[in-house]
Scaffold this motif. Structure first.
Motif, PDB file in Angstrom:
ATOM      1  N   ASP A 150       0.835  -1.207   0.000  1.00  0.00           N
ATOM      2  CA  ASP A 150       0.000   0.000   0.000  1.00  0.00           C
ATOM      3  C   ASP A 150       0.865   1.251   0.000  1.00  0.00           C
ATOM      4  O   ASP A 150       0.553   2.237  -0.686  1.00  0.00           O
ATOM      5  CB  ASP A 150      -0.920   0.008   1.218  1.00  0.00           C
ATOM      6  CG  ASP A 150      -2.054  -1.008   1.108  1.00  0.00           C
ATOM      7  OD1 ASP A 150      -2.285  -1.524  -0.001  1.00  0.00           O
ATOM      8  OD2 ASP A 150      -2.698  -1.283   2.148  1.00  0.00           O
ATOM      9  N   GLU A 176       2.384   1.723  -3.476  1.00  0.00           N
ATOM     10  CA  GLU A 176       1.361   2.111  -4.443  1.00  0.00           C
ATOM     11  C   GLU A 176       0.969   3.572  -4.259  1.00  0.00           C
ATOM     12  O   GLU A 176       0.692   4.287  -5.238  1.00  0.00           O
ATOM     13  CB  GLU A 176       0.137   1.204  -4.302  1.00  0.00           C
ATOM     14  CG  GLU A 176      -0.894   1.350  -5.408  1.00  0.00           C
ATOM     15  CD  GLU A 176      -0.362   0.921  -6.779  1.00  0.00           C
ATOM     16  OE1 GLU A 176      -0.900   1.416  -7.787  1.00  0.00           O
ATOM     17  OE2 GLU A 176       0.582   0.096  -6.838  1.00  0.00           O
ATOM     18  N   SER A 177       0.945   4.035  -2.999  1.00  0.00           N
ATOM     19  CA  SER A 177       0.594   5.437  -2.740  1.00  0.00           C
ATOM     20  C   SER A 177       1.684   6.387  -3.233  1.00  0.00           C
ATOM     21  O   SER A 177       1.404   7.544  -3.544  1.00  0.00           O
ATOM     22  CB  SER A 177       0.366   5.653  -1.236  1.00  0.00           C
ATOM     23  OG  SER A 177       1.592   5.571  -0.509  1.00  0.00           O
ATOM     24  N   GLN A 178       2.909   5.889  -3.319  1.00  0.00           N
ATOM     25  CA  GLN A 178       4.012   6.726  -3.787  1.00  0.00           C
ATOM     26  C   GLN A 178       4.095   6.761  -5.307  1.00  0.00           C
ATOM     27  O   GLN A 178       4.442   7.791  -5.889  1.00  0.00           O
ATOM     28  CB  GLN A 178       5.336   6.203  -3.216  1.00  0.00           C
ATOM     29  CG  GLN A 178       5.449   6.341  -1.713  1.00  0.00           C
ATOM     30  CD  GLN A 178       6.663   5.613  -1.156  1.00  0.00           C
ATOM     31  OE1 GLN A 178       7.158   4.659  -1.754  1.00  0.00           O
ATOM     32  NE2 GLN A 178       7.152   6.069  -0.005  1.00  0.00           N
ATOM     33  N   GLN A 179       3.788   5.644  -5.929  1.00  0.00           N
ATOM     34  CA  GLN A 179       3.853   5.565  -7.390  1.00  0.00           C
ATOM     35  C   GLN A 179       2.922   4.456  -7.872  1.00  0.00           C
ATOM     36  O   GLN A 179       3.101   3.292  -7.484  1.00  0.00           O
ATOM     37  CB  GLN A 179       5.289   5.293  -7.835  1.00  0.00           C
ATOM     38  CG  GLN A 179       5.493   5.405  -9.341  1.00  0.00           C
ATOM     39  CD  GLN A 179       6.957   5.362  -9.704  1.00  0.00           C
ATOM     40  OE1 GLN A 179       7.621   4.346  -9.483  1.00  0.00           O
ATOM     41  NE2 GLN A 179       7.473   6.453 -10.250  1.00  0.00           N
ATOM     42  N   PRO A 180       1.943   4.800  -8.702  1.00  0.00           N
ATOM     43  CA  PRO A 180       1.001   3.778  -9.198  1.00  0.00           C
ATOM     44  C   PRO A 180       1.725   2.619  -9.881  1.00  0.00           C
ATOM     45  O   PRO A 180       2.714   2.811 -10.591  1.00  0.00           O
ATOM     46  CB  PRO A 180       0.142   4.559 -10.200  1.00  0.00           C
ATOM     47  CG  PRO A 180       0.209   5.978  -9.730  1.00  0.00           C
ATOM     48  CD  PRO A 180       1.592   6.151  -9.184  1.00  0.00           C
ATOM     49  N   ARG A 181       1.214   1.424  -9.624  1.00  0.00           N
ATOM     50  CA  ARG A 181       1.702   0.154 -10.168  1.00  0.00           C
ATOM     51  C   ARG A 181       2.993  -0.347  -9.525  1.00  0.00           C
ATOM     52  O   ARG A 181       3.448  -1.444  -9.834  1.00  0.00           O
ATOM     53  CB  ARG A 181       1.875   0.218 -11.694  1.00  0.00           C
ATOM     54  CG  ARG A 181       0.548   0.380 -12.445  1.00  0.00           C
ATOM     55  CD  ARG A 181       0.737   0.320 -13.934  1.00  0.00           C
ATOM     56  NE  ARG A 181       1.519   1.449 -14.446  1.00  0.00           N
ATOM     57  CZ  ARG A 181       1.026   2.654 -14.695  1.00  0.00           C
ATOM     58  NH1 ARG A 181      -0.269   2.893 -14.488  1.00  0.00           N
ATOM     59  NH2 ARG A 181       1.783   3.619 -15.157  1.00  0.00           N
ATOM     60  N   SER A 182       3.589   0.447  -8.634  1.00  0.00           N
ATOM     61  CA  SER A 182       4.791  -0.045  -7.955  1.00  0.00           C
ATOM     62  C   SER A 182       4.439  -1.048  -6.862  1.00  0.00           C
ATOM     63  O   SER A 182       5.291  -1.843  -6.444  1.00  0.00           O
ATOM     64  CB  SER A 182       5.608   1.109  -7.362  1.00  0.00           C
ATOM     65  OG  SER A 182       4.883   1.770  -6.340  1.00  0.00           O
ATOM     66  N   HIS A 194      11.164   5.256  -8.268  1.00  0.00           N
ATOM     67  CA  HIS A 194      10.911   6.243  -7.216  1.00  0.00           C
ATOM     68  C   HIS A 194      12.130   6.306  -6.285  1.00  0.00           C
ATOM     69  O   HIS A 194      12.548   5.280  -5.739  1.00  0.00           O
ATOM     70  CB  HIS A 194       9.663   5.846  -6.430  1.00  0.00           C
ATOM     71  CG  HIS A 194       9.145   6.925  -5.528  1.00  0.00           C
ATOM     72  ND1 HIS A 194       9.742   7.252  -4.334  1.00  0.00           N
ATOM     73  CD2 HIS A 194       8.071   7.762  -5.660  1.00  0.00           C
ATOM     74  CE1 HIS A 194       9.067   8.221  -3.754  1.00  0.00           C
ATOM     75  NE2 HIS A 194       8.044   8.548  -4.540  1.00  0.00           N
TER      76      HIS A 194
END
Length: 582
Positions: A143, A146-152, A215
């Motif tokens: 989570d 994902e909040s830092q970079q979509p799809r990560s 990121h």
């Protein structure tokens, strides 16, 4: 990794190298008097296992207190750990206690940390640095990414799957293997993953991470564990991405009383097993005699705190101190396993400046574990590895154990431990009390305190300091005989990992063995405990991989009023630890 290199060719080179490493004198498995040199984690662990196996064991420790690098310091009601502070691989620590007939549950009180740690990114103004909380568990980590970079988040799922597989393979087939034979490399599980393992060995951790995550903060979250291995993410092989399985998925624990409590528990346990411990004992020579085709251990010469010379007979001797010191200071050149030329090519690992601070008032913005990351990550590590001066703003680890443990600081105060990774340069000098260390060490300490004050928006931090002590690279050299002032032990580079790391047996001297962070399997409290088991296996002539079977416990494995935390069982064991969930 260069795409033209073939992992299968690498494995063909490694297997003959292992065959050469495995040759040597047969094990001396007869019971008899044994002397363990060094009362750190590895020395205590080895002494206990050998005593349980029927040997009469004496530990000789040059300091007045046990623990080695797992040191402690007390002043004005503050109690500081001056060494390890991350309790990882709990099932490995528990395994040692179970080998001794007890358990971590019976001997320690462990608290699960939530958050596991907090990250601080470079301060951009007067309001302090940006901070990010990292919580335990795969779901929380996914989570966060994902909040830092979509799809990560999905990419992290794959990364953690790989990390778990690497850790499981390492624990089953490599960490507990004395590498006396090729067996560990030719099991079906290892052969099945051989191409993958070869790739992980030949690519840096940073390269492996950067190829999957762009990121900057994510790269640092996944790369910083290289510091635990005494090196940088640019030099550590990517096999060590397994570390992320430990902190992001398994979680981080804290032993109440700090690692001093772990040392005290180990001392208690090994004394019950009959181990004799002599503090203030400086070993001056490993005495050997002739044997067929070589030499054998006869005794250990040592000097007590009053300067009186002693000689303790020993058929078995375990050097559980820094390997370079054991061989260069206690053995003649002809009986050493590594030449001066080979040492010149050896990476000692990083050192550090440590700062213990007792602070008036609270610092609630800090978690128990805190990592302050600079923007220029590569320059930061290059300065450390290349022996350059640190920048005024550098990466720092800050431990605030008073967030979890009320016993380490008086009421209304905070206990802080700062670790600033630094080059392994003893010429930087020693630390001291209240700013009285060498000018170089205190300059680094002052800069770190100032940086922490700015990043956490605590402008009066320096004024609130009640207690202060620093340690420098020369302290590691002088106090624990660390080669070149290394804070942790030999770096985990490719040439210093697994069977390529110095071994646990001196094949020139029958009955002489080595344990600790300088030898296999490597750095850290759990690995030092495993090194003790490797010595036991070598003494027995046991060439198997994997942990030894545990005996039935002598004491109950559960204590009322505590809980076994869900999810703390290792994926391939049935170990559990007693965890107090706050």
């Amino acid at each position: 990794m260069n795409g033209t290199r073939r992992p299968d060719l690498l494995m063909k080179r490694l297997i003959p190298a292992l065959a050469r490493k495995g040759s040597g004198r047969p094990a001396d498995n007869a019971s008899g008097p044994c002397v363990v040199i060094g009362g750190g984690i590895s020395g205590l662990a080895t002494a206990g296992l050998l005593a349980k196996d029927g040997h009469a064991v004496t530990v000789l420790e040059q300091q007045e207190q046990l623990g080695g690098r797992a040191g402690r310091w007390e002043r004005d009601g503050f109690t500081f750990d001056t060494g390890p502070s991350w309790y990882l691989m709990p099932e490995v620590i528990d395994h040692w206690f179970k080998m001794m007939g007890t358990s971590a549950a019976a001997e320690l009180t462990l608290t699960r940390l939530d958050p596991a740690y907090k990250l601080w990114s470079a301060a951009g103004g007067q309001q302090g640095a940006d901070s990010t909380v990292v919580r335990t568990g795969r779901a929380a980590a996914v989570d966060l990414f994902e909040s830092q970079q979509p799809r990560s988040g999905a990419q992290l799922e794959k990364y953690l799957d790989s990390a778990e597989l690497a850790y499981t393979l390492a624990k089953k087939h490599f960490l507990y293997d004395p590498f006396g034979t090729l067996r560990g490399l030719v099991t079906p599980a290892v052969l099945r993953h051989a191409p993958r393992l070869a790739q992980l060995l030949t690519r840096s951790l940073h390269g492996f991470v950067a190829g999957r995550f762009t990121h900057p903060l994510q790269q640092k979250i996944l790369g910083y564990p290289a510091v635990f291995l005494g090196t940088s993410p640019y030099k550590a092989p990517s096999i060590y991405h397994l570390m992320s399985h430990l902190d992001l998925q398994d979680g981080v624990l804290y032993p109440q009383g700090g690692f001093a409590a772990v040392v005290d528990a180990m001392e208690r346990v090994i004394r019950r097993a009959g181990v004799q411990i002599v503090a203030g004992a400086t070993v001056t020579q490993i005495v050997t005699g002739p044997a067929d085709g070589g030499a054998r251990c006869e005794a250990v010469a040592w000097r007590d705190r009053d300067g009186v010379e002693h000689r303790s007979g020993a058929k078995l001797v375990v050097g559980a101190a820094d390997l370079h010191h054991i061989e260069s200071a206690l053995l003649p050149e002809t009986l050493r396993t590594r030449s001066a030329k080979k040492w010149a090519k050896t990476d000692p690992g990083i050192s550090a400046v440590l700062v213990c601070l007792g602070v008036r008032g609270g610092l609630p913005q800090l978690a128990h574990h805190n990592l302050l990351f600079t923007d220029d990550w590569q320059d930061n590590f290059a300065r450390i590895v290349d022996g350059q001066a640190l920048a005024d703003t550098t990466s720092i680890y800050v431990c605030r154990p008073s967030a979890t443990d009320s016993s380490v600081a008086p009421a209304g105060t905070e206990n802080l431990f700062l670790l600033i990774p630094a080059p392994a340069l003893p010429q930087w000098g020693r630390g001291g009390f209240d700013g009285g260390g060498s000018s170089h060490v205190e300059k680094v300490a002052d800069a770190a305190i100032a940086q922490l004050a700015i990043w956490t928006n605590t402008p009066d931090l320096a004024e609130r300091i009640m207690v202060r002590r620093s340690y420098g690279p020369a302290d590691f050299q002088d106090d624990v005989n660390a080669w070149q002032g290394s804070a942790l032990g030999l770096a985990h580079t490719l040439r210093q990992s697994a069977f390529l790391r110095p071994g646990n047996v001196n094949h020139k001297v029958s009955g002489l063995y080595y344990a600790g962070s300088s030898v296999r399997p490597g750095i850290g409290v759990p690995l030092c405990m495993i090194s003790a088991e490797l010595v036991l296996k070598s003494v027995r002539g046991d060439k198997t991989g994997g942990p030894l079977a545990e005996p039935e416990p002598d004491v109950p494995a559960s204590v009322s009023g505590t809980t076994v935390a869900e999810g703390m069982r290792a994926p391939d064991t049935d170990h559990a630890v007693r965890v107090v969930v706050p």
